[in-house]
Design a protein around this motif. Structure first.
Motif, short mmCIF file in Angstrom:
data_model
loop_
_atom_site.label_atom_id
_atom_site.label_comp_id
_atom_site.label_asym_id
_atom_site.label_seq_id
_atom_site.Cartn_x
_atom_site.Cartn_y
_atom_site.Cartn_z
N PHE A 1 -2.83 -11.50 36.21
CA PHE A 1 -3.11 -12.26 35.03
C PHE A 1 -1.27 -13.40 35.46
O PHE A 1 -1.19 -14.22 35.75
CB PHE A 1 -2.92 -11.83 33.80
N GLU B 1 -9.38 -17.10 30.36
CA GLU B 1 -8.27 -16.40 30.82
C GLU B 1 -9.02 -14.37 29.79
O GLU B 1 -9.15 -13.76 30.90
CB GLU B 1 -7.29 -16.11 30.84
N GLU B 2 -9.22 -14.18 28.84
CA GLU B 2 -9.06 -12.99 28.53
C GLU B 2 -10.51 -12.39 29.21
O GLU B 2 -10.39 -11.40 29.71
CB GLU B 2 -9.43 -13.26 26.90
N PHE C 1 -10.06 -12.24 32.97
CA PHE C 1 -8.57 -10.82 33.19
C PHE C 1 -9.01 -9.12 32.27
O PHE C 1 -9.31 -8.30 32.98
CB PHE C 1 -6.84 -11.48 32.66
N HIS D 1 -3.86 -13.90 21.96
CA HIS D 1 -3.18 -15.39 23.33
C HIS D 1 -3.55 -16.56 22.81
O HIS D 1 -3.04 -17.12 22.62
CB HIS D 1 -4.48 -14.59 24.24
N GLY E 1 0.27 -9.66 29.49
CA GLY E 1 -1.18 -9.22 30.48
C GLY E 1 -0.92 -7.44 30.27
O GLY E 1 -2.20 -7.04 30.28
N HIS F 1 4.64 -13.40 31.12
CA HIS F 1 2.79 -13.04 31.42
C HIS F 1 2.32 -11.41 32.05
O HIS F 1 1.45 -11.33 31.73
CB HIS F 1 1.93 -13.74 32.71
N GLN G 1 -4.55 -6.31 36.41
CA GLN G 1 -4.70 -6.55 35.64
C GLN G 1 -3.92 -7.57 34.99
O GLN G 1 -3.78 -8.82 34.83
CB GLN G 1 -6.40 -6.90 34.65
N HIS H 1 -0.14 -17.03 36.84
CA HIS H 1 0.32 -18.32 36.58
C HIS H 1 1.48 -19.64 37.43
O HIS H 1 1.86 -20.25 36.44
CB HIS H 1 0.69 -18.15 35.21
#
Lengths: 267, 244
Positions: free
Chosen positions: B193, B164-165, B168, B230, B210, B206, B189, B197
């Protein structure tokens, strides 16, 4: 439907689109086209008195009236609207064909810029429509879900709260108490979720005035995610209102393109 | 000539000696930049769309037969999608893969933001719990299937943090920074992000995540601090579900 374009000081083009497909095009009052037929790709080619070639093109839209553009020597011409064109810097009234403001000398927007602004306005409008749809949908689904939850809760009445419910739901076993809490929460969950999304859309439509590209981008992504999330919980929703969904996404994508074009032009 | 006109409306030349022309672009920006930016946005659209499609397919599959194996397959497909996206723009985001020695001020800011994030996110989830909102358990299927603890941490803590890192804060934020300004890229972003979800209830928490991870990436000019926070946060959530 009538449209007018002041091409320059000497030439004015007018187009009249009748109810039965009749199309009349006049240049400085004299008719250059009067027929139901059009050229290839919905175009009406003609010449201006000074010999320049002009093309009127009619593009059908997803919704509403078709978009009608006039190009002279390949350049898009600004349509003469009901409200006069004003300079963004000094508010002096200008002619649609002016490339610069006569008073302050600032560059006037091009016909393409006006087209992008129109598309952006449509996209912002679509975001507002989405906000309203989510509020109304949230209220409607609240009552629908509440009806089904209340019926299920009545069936659970009298059962031992700590006992396990005999059949697993969504692959999970619940106690009667857990199931009751879940059922009681369900209509509120639906309402709150819809209101959260409506609030996001409303905030984005306001933000779109200041930062159109980020706002329309986020709105498009959010809407795509909402459609996907609904389809996961109930795949039948994917087909419900499919045309409406396609139209809204088309407006939003057009809006992204328009906002990007305006941003690039003003950079 | 129209009355009061100081500039030619056709060419913009000053018609009066005293008229001072405003600053103008030498030429209108070329459409090449628009084409380049539009292509970049389309690539981001593909990345986002593919991740969304994976969520859709595995969400449907999960509903009919929940299994930890679905998590494994979904995580692997997401990882492949993200790695391909990273490989396609590796040169443009190479700077994110360096760990630079940061000063005391920067380090303090990163630690401060990490603590602030943990406090705010914990408060949000505590408030949700207090309101009696049912939140789906992420670890339940793993524990029911008897999977070892390390697989739970790998699939729920390490892999999401890594990919995810990369997606995003790596691909999306760096691509958007080329099209928009840094602040707008940071906000977008975080929004993408949060919405990916798929739970409106989790949008605020979230989005906050982000923002924090994006801020850490901007401040440190590296992807690693955000990745670490994270992974730690996901591990905390797993620990809480398993032991509290």
């Amino acid at each position: 439907m009538d449209k007018t374009w002041e091409v320059d000081e000497a030439n004015t083009v007018k187009a009249h689109f009748g109810g039965f497909g009749k199309k009349i095009v006049t240049v400085n009052g004299s008719e250059v086209h009067n027929s139901r037929k059009m050229g290839p790709k919905g175009t009406i080619p003609f010449s201006l008195p000074d010999g320049r070639s002009a093309v009127l093109s009619v593009k059908p839209q997803f919704v509403g009236v078709p978009s009608i553009d006039l190009k002279v020597d390949g350049n898009l011409v600004v349509e003469t609207g009901k409200t006069p064109v004003k300079c963004a810097a000094c508010s002096t009234v200008a002619k649609p064909y002016d490339r610069f403001c006569g008073k302050c000398g600032k560059e006037m927007p091009t016909a393409e810029d006006y087209e992008h602004q129109k598309n952006l306005k449509a996209a912002t409008g679509a975001i507002k429509v989405l906000a309203v749809i989510f509020v109304l949908g949230g209220i409607a689904f609240f009552f629908i879900t509440k009806g089904t939850s209340d019926t299920a809760l009545v069936k659970l009445e009298g059962m031992d709260q700590t006992a396990m419910y005999p059949t697993p739901i969504g692959g999970r076993n619940y106690t009667v108490g857990e199931l009751r809490r879940q059922l009681a929460w369900e209509p509120w969950g639906v309402l709150i979720m819809n209101l959260i999304i409506a609030a996001i859309m409303l905030a984005l439509s306001v933000w779109a005035r200041r930062a159109p590209l980020p706002a329309v981008l986020i709105a498009t992504a959010t809407y795509a995610v909402v459609i996907t999330a609904s389809a996961i919980s109930d795949p039948a929703t994917l087909g419900q209102g499919a045309l409406m969904k396609i139209i809204i996404i088309a407006f939003l994508i057009k809006g992204i393109k328009a906002a990007l074009a305006l941003r690039t032009a003003s950079a | 000539m129209r009355s009061g006109t100081q500039f030619c409306p056709g060419c913009g030349q000053a018609l009066v000696a005293s008229a001072v022309a405003p600053e103008r672009n030498a030429a209108r920006p070329s459409s090449a930049r628009f084409i380049e930016h539009w292509a970049e946005l389309k690539r981001l659209g593909w990345l986002f769309g593919l991740l969304l499609a994976t969520s859709f397919v595995f969400g449907i599959a999960w509903r009919s037969a929940p299994s930890p194996w679905l998590d494994v397959v979904a995580s692997t497909i997401d990882a492949v999608i993200v790695l391909v996206a990273v490989a396609l723009r590796y040169r443009k985001m190479l700077f994110l893969f360096h760990l630079r020695p940061s000063g005391l001020r920067d380090s303090a800011a990163l630690v401060g933001i990490a603590f602030l994030f943990v406090a705010l996110a914990s408060a949000y989830f505590w408030a949700i719990e207090l309101l009696g909102v049912p939140v789906a358990s992420a670890t339940a299927t793993f524990t029911r299937a008897g999977w070892p603890l390390w697989t739970v941490f790998l699939l729920l803590s390490v892999m999401p943090a890594l990919f995810e890192e990369l997606a995003f804060r790596g691909v999306i934020q760096s691509a958007l920074e080329r099209i928009l300004n840094a602040r707008d890229a940071w906000l977008i972003q975080a929004a993408l992000f949060s919405v990916l979800h798929l739970s409106p209830l989790m949008f605020p928490s979230h989005f906050l995540m982000g923002l924090c991870f994006g801020y850490m990436r901007r401040r440190s000019r590296s992807i690693y601090p955000g990745m670490l926070l994270h992974a730690c946060w996901n591990a905390l959530v797993v620990l809480k579900e398993l032991y509290l």
